[in-house]
Design an enzyme around this catalytic site. Structure first.
Site, PDB file in Angstrom:
ATOM      1  N   TYR A  87       0.848  -1.188   0.000  1.00 25.12           N
ATOM      2  CA  TYR A  87       0.000   0.000   0.000  1.00 25.12           C
ATOM      3  C   TYR A  87       0.889   1.246   0.000  1.00 25.12           C
ATOM      4  CZ  TYR A  87      -3.556  -3.359   1.608  1.00 25.12           C
ATOM      5  OH  TYR A  87      -4.391  -4.441   1.742  1.00 25.12           O
TER       6      TYR A  87
ATOM      7  N   GLN B 111      -8.199 -13.561   5.082  1.00 18.68           N
ATOM      8  CA  GLN B 111      -8.758 -12.246   4.766  1.00 18.68           C
ATOM      9  C   GLN B 111      -9.267 -12.236   3.326  1.00 18.68           C
ATOM     10  OE1 GLN B 111      -7.369  -7.598   4.345  1.00 18.68           O
ATOM     11  NE2 GLN B 111      -6.455  -8.794   6.006  1.00 18.68           N
TER      12      GLN B 111
ATOM     13  N   SER C  36     -13.061  -4.878   2.423  1.00 17.29           N
ATOM     14  CA  SER C  36     -13.997  -4.198   1.523  1.00 17.29           C
ATOM     15  C   SER C  36     -15.461  -4.437   1.901  1.00 17.29           C
ATOM     16  CB  SER C  36     -13.765  -4.627   0.067  1.00 17.29           C
ATOM     17  OG  SER C  36     -14.381  -3.737  -0.826  1.00 17.29           O
ATOM     18  N   PRO C  37     -15.830  -4.314   3.188  1.00 20.16           N
ATOM     19  CA  PRO C  37     -17.232  -4.510   3.563  1.00 20.16           C
ATOM     20  C   PRO C  37     -18.163  -3.460   2.972  1.00 20.16           C
ATOM     21  CG  PRO C  37     -16.000  -3.570   5.383  1.00 20.16           C
ATOM     22  CD  PRO C  37     -14.993  -3.957   4.346  1.00 20.16           C
TER      23      PRO C  37
END
Length: 326
Positions: free
Chosen positions: A57, A185, A214-215
């Site tokens: 990231y 995950q 990513s809910p």
């Protein structure tokens, strides 16, 4: 906030966690560092104890921000990061090109895992990573060798729990032949329920914690990504099917149908979406991304109510009627 056991790790994590992908500025069109640091500290202040990041990231930038933000707060959080996606060129390794044009290589070879762990410890300003996860499967590495390296790191006290991300059931089975797997995950939300077929049942049966990423479907389920929304250069959402105008319109119509359920709990659509995920059997925590402290405040409230069985069933029916993206 409610805490739950993460698999067999002995770690307790909050039902709502903080995801730090967006803070790296990578694939999201940039972020403000000071706001990111404030958001992390706000999460801890509000009782969130699970913080998830990864080296890729922003090529280490997200980890560095997390390390800076957690100065003096490290003992209050369960800190998770990942390995297996590296940017130094490796001849013959499978790779993809990031939005900044830098090739990202898959590498779960033992020497790479050991070096990545040292790099992450340094960037995170800590002497132990609570949950260390293989970010993606690597077709060029043996899972047995990768697991041997992870077990060694755990024995050395540099990591506490071993996890994977984006692994299939057969790959998790192969991993567990060589040591205890504490977490998986996968992506999971009201739009993407693919893990319900095999992965979610498997993890329930084998006491592997589910860390759902990513809910909010990268923000689409907040209802704030309206039809006039334009995505900045480098924002990966522009290429995702659900974000295309015709599909986005259908999602917004679906959200209007579930809005009364959210309003019945005094909740926003974002809070409803996150709550739906954490109420699914087998899910341990949902990591919600944020750029700013006020977004963290909204996300935290997703853990403060409980959808009823009839509401969960109603949402599932409406989602079934929505169908899949064209």
């Amino acid at each position: 906030m409610e805490k739950r056991q993460l698999g067999q790790s002995g770690l307790e994590v909050t039902a709502v966690g903080l995801g730090c992908w967006v803070m790296g500025g990578w694939m999201w069109g940039g972020a403000d560092d000071e706001e990111s640091i404030s958001a992390i500290r706000k999460a801890v202040e509000l009782g969130v104890n699970f913080i998830d990041t990864a080296p890729v990231y922003g090529h280490g930038h997200s980890e560095e921000l997390v390390g800076q933000a957690l100065e003096g707060l490290r003992d209050q959080v369960v800190l998770a990061t990942k390995c297996g996606l590296v940017w130094p060129p490796r001849e013959g390794r499978s790779h993809f090109v990031g939005p900044d044009g830098v090739p990202i290589y898959h590498n779960l070879e033992p020497d790479s895992i050991m070096q990545e762990c040292e790099d992450s410890l340094r960037r995170l300003r800590t002497d132990v990573i609570d949950v260390y996860q293989c970010h993606w499967p690597d077709p060029g590495s043996e899972l047995a060798d990768a697991m041997e390296a992870l077990v060694k790191l755990r024995e050395q006290g540099k990591i506490r729990a071993i996890g994977v991300s984006n692994f299939r059931v057969d790959q998790m089975t192969a991993v567990m032949e060589h040591g205890r797997l504490d977490s998986d995950q996968p992506q999971y939300n009201m739009l993407d329920r693919s893990i319900e077929a095999e992965i979610l049942p498997y993890c329930r049966e084998n006491n592997v914690g589910i860390i759902a990423y990513s809910p909010l479907s990268r923000g689409l389920l907040t209802g704030k990504v309206t039809m006039d929304r334009q995505f900045a250069e480098g924002d990966h959402r522009a290429g995702i099917k659900w974000f295309q105008p015709a599909n986005r319109k259908r999602v917004l119509e679906f959200l209007e149908k579930v809005r009364p359920i959210a309003e019945g709990h005094g909740a926003t659509l974002a809070q409803l979406a996150a709550n739906w995920v954490i109420r699914q059997d087998g899910v341990t925590t949902a990591i919600c991304g944020a750029r700013r402290p006020e977004q963290v405040e909204e996300n935290v409230k997703a853990g403060e109510f409980k959808l009823s069985d009839s509401e969960l069933a109603k949402i599932r029916t409406l989602r079934d009627e929505l169908g899949e993206p064209e």
